[in-house]
Design a protein around this motif. Sequence first.
Motif, PDB file in Angstrom:
ATOM      1  N   LEU A   7       0.832  -1.203   0.000  1.00  0.00           N
ATOM      2  CA  LEU A   7       0.000   0.000   0.000  1.00  0.00           C
ATOM      3  C   LEU A   7       0.869   1.257   0.000  1.00  0.00           C
ATOM      4  O   LEU A   7       0.423   2.320  -0.466  1.00  0.00           O
ATOM      5  N   CYS A   8       2.101   1.155   0.481  1.00  0.00           N
ATOM      6  CA  CYS A   8       3.028   2.299   0.397  1.00  0.00           C
ATOM      7  C   CYS A   8       3.293   2.640  -1.068  1.00  0.00           C
ATOM      8  O   CYS A   8       3.206   3.810  -1.481  1.00  0.00           O
ATOM      9  N   GLU A   9       3.644   1.626  -1.862  1.00  0.00           N
ATOM     10  CA  GLU A   9       3.894   1.842  -3.287  1.00  0.00           C
ATOM     11  C   GLU A   9       2.652   2.369  -3.980  1.00  0.00           C
ATOM     12  O   GLU A   9       2.725   3.282  -4.816  1.00  0.00           O
ATOM     13  N   ALA A  10       1.484   1.811  -3.638  1.00  0.00           N
ATOM     14  CA  ALA A  10       0.232   2.254  -4.261  1.00  0.00           C
ATOM     15  C   ALA A  10      -0.012   3.728  -3.962  1.00  0.00           C
ATOM     16  O   ALA A  10      -0.394   4.503  -4.858  1.00  0.00           O
ATOM     17  N   PHE A  11       0.188   4.136  -2.717  1.00  0.00           N
ATOM     18  CA  PHE A  11      -0.030   5.534  -2.350  1.00  0.00           C
ATOM     19  C   PHE A  11       0.931   6.448  -3.103  1.00  0.00           C
ATOM     20  O   PHE A  11       0.526   7.493  -3.640  1.00  0.00           O
ATOM     21  N   GLN A  12       2.192   6.089  -3.146  1.00  0.00           N
ATOM     22  CA  GLN A  12       3.179   6.945  -3.805  1.00  0.00           C
ATOM     23  C   GLN A  12       2.889   7.082  -5.298  1.00  0.00           C
ATOM     24  O   GLN A  12       3.036   8.170  -5.871  1.00  0.00           O
ATOM     25  N   ARG A  13       2.471   6.005  -5.935  1.00  0.00           N
ATOM     26  CA  ARG A  13       2.119   6.064  -7.359  1.00  0.00           C
ATOM     27  C   ARG A  13       0.912   6.976  -7.579  1.00  0.00           C
ATOM     28  O   ARG A  13       0.891   7.808  -8.481  1.00  0.00           O
ATOM     29  N   THR A  14      -0.109   6.795  -6.746  1.00  0.00           N
ATOM     30  CA  THR A  14      -1.319   7.604  -6.901  1.00  0.00           C
ATOM     31  C   THR A  14      -1.027   9.074  -6.659  1.00  0.00           C
ATOM     32  O   THR A  14      -1.463   9.946  -7.421  1.00  0.00           O
ATOM     33  N   ALA A  15      -0.297   9.384  -5.592  1.00  0.00           N
ATOM     34  CA  ALA A  15       0.003  10.775  -5.270  1.00  0.00           C
ATOM     35  C   ALA A  15       0.820  11.433  -6.378  1.00  0.00           C
ATOM     36  O   ALA A  15       0.620  12.618  -6.697  1.00  0.00           O
ATOM     37  N   ALA A  16       1.738  10.676  -6.968  1.00  0.00           N
ATOM     38  CA  ALA A  16       2.591  11.236  -8.027  1.00  0.00           C
ATOM     39  C   ALA A  16       1.787  11.551  -9.283  1.00  0.00           C
ATOM     40  O   ALA A  16       2.050  12.556  -9.966  1.00  0.00           O
ATOM     41  N   PHE A 153      15.887  11.805   9.322  1.00  0.00           N
ATOM     42  CA  PHE A 153      15.000  10.684   8.970  1.00  0.00           C
ATOM     43  C   PHE A 153      14.838  10.565   7.455  1.00  0.00           C
ATOM     44  O   PHE A 153      14.555  11.539   6.767  1.00  0.00           O
ATOM     45  N   ASP A 154      15.026   9.348   6.925  1.00  0.00           N
ATOM     46  CA  ASP A 154      14.902   9.078   5.482  1.00  0.00           C
ATOM     47  C   ASP A 154      13.552   8.403   5.223  1.00  0.00           C
ATOM     48  O   ASP A 154      13.417   7.184   5.348  1.00  0.00           O
ATOM     49  N   PHE A 155      12.554   9.213   4.849  1.00  0.00           N
ATOM     50  CA  PHE A 155      11.197   8.698   4.625  1.00  0.00           C
ATOM     51  C   PHE A 155      11.164   7.688   3.494  1.00  0.00           C
ATOM     52  O   PHE A 155      10.544   6.616   3.609  1.00  0.00           O
ATOM     53  N   THR A 156      11.804   7.988   2.391  1.00  0.00           N
ATOM     54  CA  THR A 156      11.776   7.096   1.228  1.00  0.00           C
ATOM     55  C   THR A 156      12.371   5.732   1.571  1.00  0.00           C
ATOM     56  O   THR A 156      11.813   4.679   1.224  1.00  0.00           O
ATOM     57  N   GLU A 157      13.500   5.746   2.254  1.00  0.00           N
ATOM     58  CA  GLU A 157      14.121   4.477   2.641  1.00  0.00           C
ATOM     59  C   GLU A 157      13.207   3.675   3.545  1.00  0.00           C
ATOM     60  O   GLU A 157      13.130   2.442   3.441  1.00  0.00           O
ATOM     61  N   ALA A 158      12.473   4.365   4.422  1.00  0.00           N
ATOM     62  CA  ALA A 158      11.579   3.672   5.363  1.00  0.00           C
ATOM     63  C   ALA A 158      10.462   2.943   4.626  1.00  0.00           C
ATOM     64  O   ALA A 158      10.219   1.749   4.876  1.00  0.00           O
ATOM     65  N   TRP A 159       9.771   3.641   3.714  1.00  0.00           N
ATOM     66  CA  TRP A 159       8.629   2.968   3.076  1.00  0.00           C
ATOM     67  C   TRP A 159       9.067   1.940   2.047  1.00  0.00           C
ATOM     68  O   TRP A 159       8.344   0.964   1.794  1.00  0.00           O
ATOM     69  N   GLN A 160      10.255   2.110   1.474  1.00  0.00           N
ATOM     70  CA  GLN A 160      10.725   1.118   0.508  1.00  0.00           C
ATOM     71  C   GLN A 160      11.173  -0.175   1.191  1.00  0.00           C
ATOM     72  O   GLN A 160      11.326  -1.205   0.521  1.00  0.00           O
ATOM     73  N   ARG A 161      11.348  -0.145   2.511  1.00  0.00           N
ATOM     74  CA  ARG A 161      11.679  -1.360   3.260  1.00  0.00           C
ATOM     75  C   ARG A 161      10.450  -2.202   3.577  1.00  0.00           C
ATOM     76  O   ARG A 161      10.579  -3.363   4.005  1.00  0.00           O
ATOM     77  N   VAL A 162       9.270  -1.656   3.390  1.00  0.00           N
ATOM     78  CA  VAL A 162       8.040  -2.382   3.705  1.00  0.00           C
ATOM     79  C   VAL A 162       7.833  -3.493   2.680  1.00  0.00           C
ATOM     80  O   VAL A 162       7.927  -3.271   1.470  1.00  0.00           O
TER      81      VAL A 162
END
Length: 571
Positions: A7-16, A153-162
Amino acid sequence: MSEAATLCEAFQRTAATRGPAPALRTVQGDVTTWAQYAERVASVAAGLHGLGVRHGDTVALMLTNRPEFHVVDCAAFHLGAIPFSLYNTLPPDQLTDVLARSRARVLVTELRFLGVLRRSLAGTDVEHLVTVDDFADDAIGLAAVEAAAPTGFDFTEAWQRVRPDDVLTLIHTSGTTGRSKAVEITHAGMTAQLDATEQLLGITHEDSHLSFLPAAHIADRWASHYTNIRFGTRLTCVPELKNVSAALTSVRPTLFGAVPAVWQRLKAGLDAALTEADPALRALVEDCVDTARRLRPGRRAGTLTPEQSKELDQAEPVLAELRKRLGLDRARICVTGAAPASAELVAFFHAIGVPLGDAWGMSELSGMALMNPPGDPRPGTVGRPVPGARIRVAEDGELLVNAPFLMRGYRDEPELTAQAVDSDGWLHTGDVVGVDDDGNVRIIDRKKDIIINTGGKNMSPTRIETVLLESSPLIGHAVVIGDGRPHNVALIVPDREAVTARAATCDLDGQIAAAVADANTRLSRPERIRAHAVLREAWEPGGPELTVTLKVRRGTVEQRYAQLVESLYAH
């Protein structure tokens, strides 16, 4: 099928892709765009990280339906944490139990809930109370949490680890009996559920819908929160159930799902308006509805004569006005679920052109598993398996389901998980069903609720209660009792809105007695109600008698009204 594995990837794609488009809306008209949503999610995620929230931690939420819920929940799962919602109606002892078992150290809430929460935190791991609307002596405001976020804090690194098999959320089953269980829904499971949703319903960013059910219930998380994230829809947050009708006419959504009680209230509102209307107008509307009841099935089947088609077309302007009055004139997908809907209720909405279909699901299945496909309603059934789901019927009639969106299990409850899901991956649902030649499933009842009277007759209380509900809009809830008894009795709770609308002409006891008599003409002799009682107290969603989705807690009701039930049998 989505290319996003979480769902992290889905959110980032939709927001972009949807940046300046509306994402979230309040009933007052305030709008959050996708770009603003994404920016706030990153900011809140950094703030939660600053509070010590890490991958695999739980984060508790006790919020009404508001944009901040979506922001905080989304921020938490971007950290690989497990956000879950508390029912806002839970008493302190149950809040303590759920919080203690979850081991959440951060609880995000509103000022209005601080009173009950302060009485609930002893014995839990909660260290941080965060409020989204202001701050208090013992709670920090969400804005302050964001402001105190660590700079590195690295937000991108955090969600890409999910990872797909990480737990996305916990759904605490509504618990019509006993202690609630925490259902673990993974990113992969919800992604599979949304894949099925896309294939069956064709949802796109052009769709709009409402969020009004509790976020602690799987229906709101799947159909509102995660559907919005995946497809980029426009979602309006409705914090009070009583405001749903007004929100419908304001938003005019393309997607709308609700429990049967909400659909019944929408119909009751139309009925009340017609009761006060000019007699000639009332007669015209009733005639048009009767025409549609008679002819719409033929139009779907393609069997109408030219004269019949013309007759239905002539009724359409009146029916269109009814849909507009409800706020459903743009609705292309309408669903009822969580409890049985009466055939009469579904038939009415079909007649006025609202595409209402029944569906069936469970928290353990991340949402829906059976649904009437759009354009192919099968009244009296909950449809066929959604894409990816398989069903079997056990020898005793119990429905078994296997699907890629099956829960990971009940959190910290391996024995209960093994009881629910067998070694071959089939969920034992507890529902007794029938399946027709076309594969459509008809829910008969919960296995544990089947009535067996002293004569050995097996009966479905749900079927009897549905006939009672069909007999009068004045009946809000009906509970049939008769297991181990010579005959059936019923406890009846009036529908407050229907009673209020008819107050001037309503002999409540007399009309409900007449409704019971009418229902008995459509029941077999063993099913008939021999005595009933009309209860004057209100049953509130989430209270002792009802779950938040208006399912009756039978055990509680039978215990609370035991003396009254005995008096009905004595007479």
